[in-house]
Design an enzyme around this catalytic site. Structure first.
Site, short mmCIF file in Angstrom:
data_model
loop_
_atom_site.label_atom_id
_atom_site.label_comp_id
_atom_site.label_asym_id
_atom_site.label_seq_id
_atom_site.Cartn_x
_atom_site.Cartn_y
_atom_site.Cartn_z
N CYS A 68 0.81 -1.22 0.00
CA CYS A 68 0.00 0.00 0.00
C CYS A 68 0.84 1.27 0.00
CB CYS A 68 -0.95 0.02 1.20
SG CYS A 68 -2.20 -1.28 1.16
N GLN B 239 -4.80 -8.66 5.88
CA GLN B 239 -5.04 -7.35 6.47
C GLN B 239 -6.25 -7.33 7.42
OE1 GLN B 239 -6.04 -4.51 3.39
NE2 GLN B 239 -6.98 -6.10 2.13
N ARG C 37 -19.81 9.22 1.68
CA ARG C 37 -21.25 8.94 1.79
C ARG C 37 -21.92 10.00 2.67
NH1 ARG C 37 -18.90 3.77 1.27
NH2 ARG C 37 -20.02 2.45 -0.24
N HIS D 237 -9.07 4.02 -1.49
CA HIS D 237 -7.68 3.59 -1.38
C HIS D 237 -7.26 2.83 -2.64
CE1 HIS D 237 -3.98 2.01 0.01
NE2 HIS D 237 -4.40 1.05 0.82
N CYS E 170 0.36 2.22 6.69
CA CYS E 170 0.68 0.82 6.92
C CYS E 170 0.80 0.11 5.59
CB CYS E 170 -0.39 0.15 7.80
SG CYS E 170 -2.06 0.28 7.15
#
Length: 385
Positions: A89, A159, A214, A341, A371
């Protein structure tokens, strides 16, 4: 001492899975921000010495060194090379580190860093599954390794499990996580409504703004979701969104700034990366931040803004507990829970947002961390100029 400067930074809107960017080739997403980056900076693209991009699951349209493909798809000079990297990531944050390190070393003067990812087309971990199946291999990068098993046993390495372990270790309740997630959405909606992202974002066709936040979400709606880990407390509501997007930054030396008449917007103050428990996986931003602050002599009180990736709500909540940071300075415009992401692009997206928000608010120092798979975390500290 040689300095490395951020001269320009731009990103696409972040599109939710199956949304307006879902059908776009990931190289075209990358090309879009590269063209805009060059246009905004006014630099001669032939002067760029390398293009360093982050991208995960490099199969299909994301295979074949997508950094190079994106540059060429943008119609930019063939003599400029590109390289694609994978630090999970944190790939495009690491791309920024490599670009800055090239400049800081004195071996390069003008480098592009960024990343691109289309998760609609290539779901997470798609590459390892599809590559293993035809060969009859056990799925997963760790399965079958005698050395790994001797050290870590048969503990799950994913994860969701890591996020659950963090929630349990730091005593973070489901309600805590859902309240954090709601705050992320509300901050992101406010940022959109106030136009805070307008300057950093370049529309792609009809996709003009991030579509993840949202407006109608509530704690009651979140409470009705099922946990993703059986018997656990992690739900989709407190997890980052599957997304598509790209981002890019131009990093320049003092010599390049003078030669090309560029205006530095921030100085790279610190770059580092640290590792921790790969089973818990997602808690490495805690020791990585401590390491960075020790190396620089800064305290969190001196950091005006923080961008820490919201892979899962407990990642940020545990970091806040351990560091004692002021939550009002952290992810002030929402994070990946609301904004999404797009794995290989998120690091560059976070830095692009951090730079623009420092400029909007007049802050001096900004810290970015996230992370990463394998129990790793990058930390970047910039100083606005």
């Amino acid at each position: 001492m040689t300095e490395a400067y951020i001269v320009e930074a731009v990103r696409t809107p972040v599109g939710r899975r199956g949304g307006g960017l879902g059908a776009v080739h990931p190289a075209d997403l990358g090309a879009h921000v590269l063209r805009e980056l060059i246009a905004r900076s006014g630099v001669d693209p032939a002067a760029v010495e390398d293009v360093v991009f982050g991208c995960l699951d490099t199969v299909g349209p994301q295979a074949g060194d997508i950094a190079r493909t994106s540059w060429l798809a943008a119609g930019l000079p063939e003599e400029v090379p590109g390289v694609t990297i994978d630090r999970q990531c944190g790939s495009s944050q690491q791309a920024l580190h490599f670009a800055a390190q090239g400049v800081l070393s004195g071996t390069q003067d003008l480098v592009v860093a960024g990343g691109t990812q289309n998760m609609t087309q290539i779901p997470i971990a798609f590459a390892s599954r599809r590559a293993a199946e035809p060969l009859g291999l056990t799925q997963g990068p760790y399965a079958g390794s005698e050395g790994w098993r001797a050290r870590y046993g048969d503990a799950p390495v994913n994860q969701f499990h890591g996020a659950q372990l963090i929630a349990e270790k730091w005593g973070i309740s489901r309600r805590d996580m859902e309240e954090f997630a709601l705050t992320s959405h509300r901050r992101a909606v406010r940022a959109l409504d106030e136009g805070r992202f307008a300057r950093e974002t370049v529309a792609y066709g009809n996709v003009t703004a991030d579509d993840g936040p949202r407006r109608d979400t509530t704690l009651e709606k979140m409470a009705g979701l099922r946990p993703v880990v059986e018997g656990g407390t992690i739900t989709a509501a407190c997890s980052s969104q599957v997304s598509d997007g790209a981002a890019a930054l131009l990093i320049a030396s003092e010599r390049a700034v003078a030669e090309h008449g560029l205006t530095p917007r921030a100085r790279i103050h610190h770059l580092s990366v640290r590792g921790e428990d790969p089973i818990r996986m997602l808690s490495a931003p805690i020791p990585a931040t401590a390491h960075a602050l020790k190396k620089t002599g800064l305290t969190l009180d001196a950091i005006d803004l923080v961008e820490i990736n919201e892979a899962f709500a407990p990642v940020v909540l545990a970091w806040l507990k351990e560091t004692g940071a002021d939550p009002e300075r952290v992810n002030v415009n929402g994070g990946a829970i609301a904004l999404g992401h797009p794995l290989g692009a998120t690091g560059a997206r976070l830095m692009t947002t951090l730079l623009h928000e420092l400029e909007r608010t007049g802050g001096r120092y900004g810290l970015q961390t996230m992370c990463e798979g394998g129990g790793q975390a990058n930390v970047t500290i910039i100083e606005r100029l």
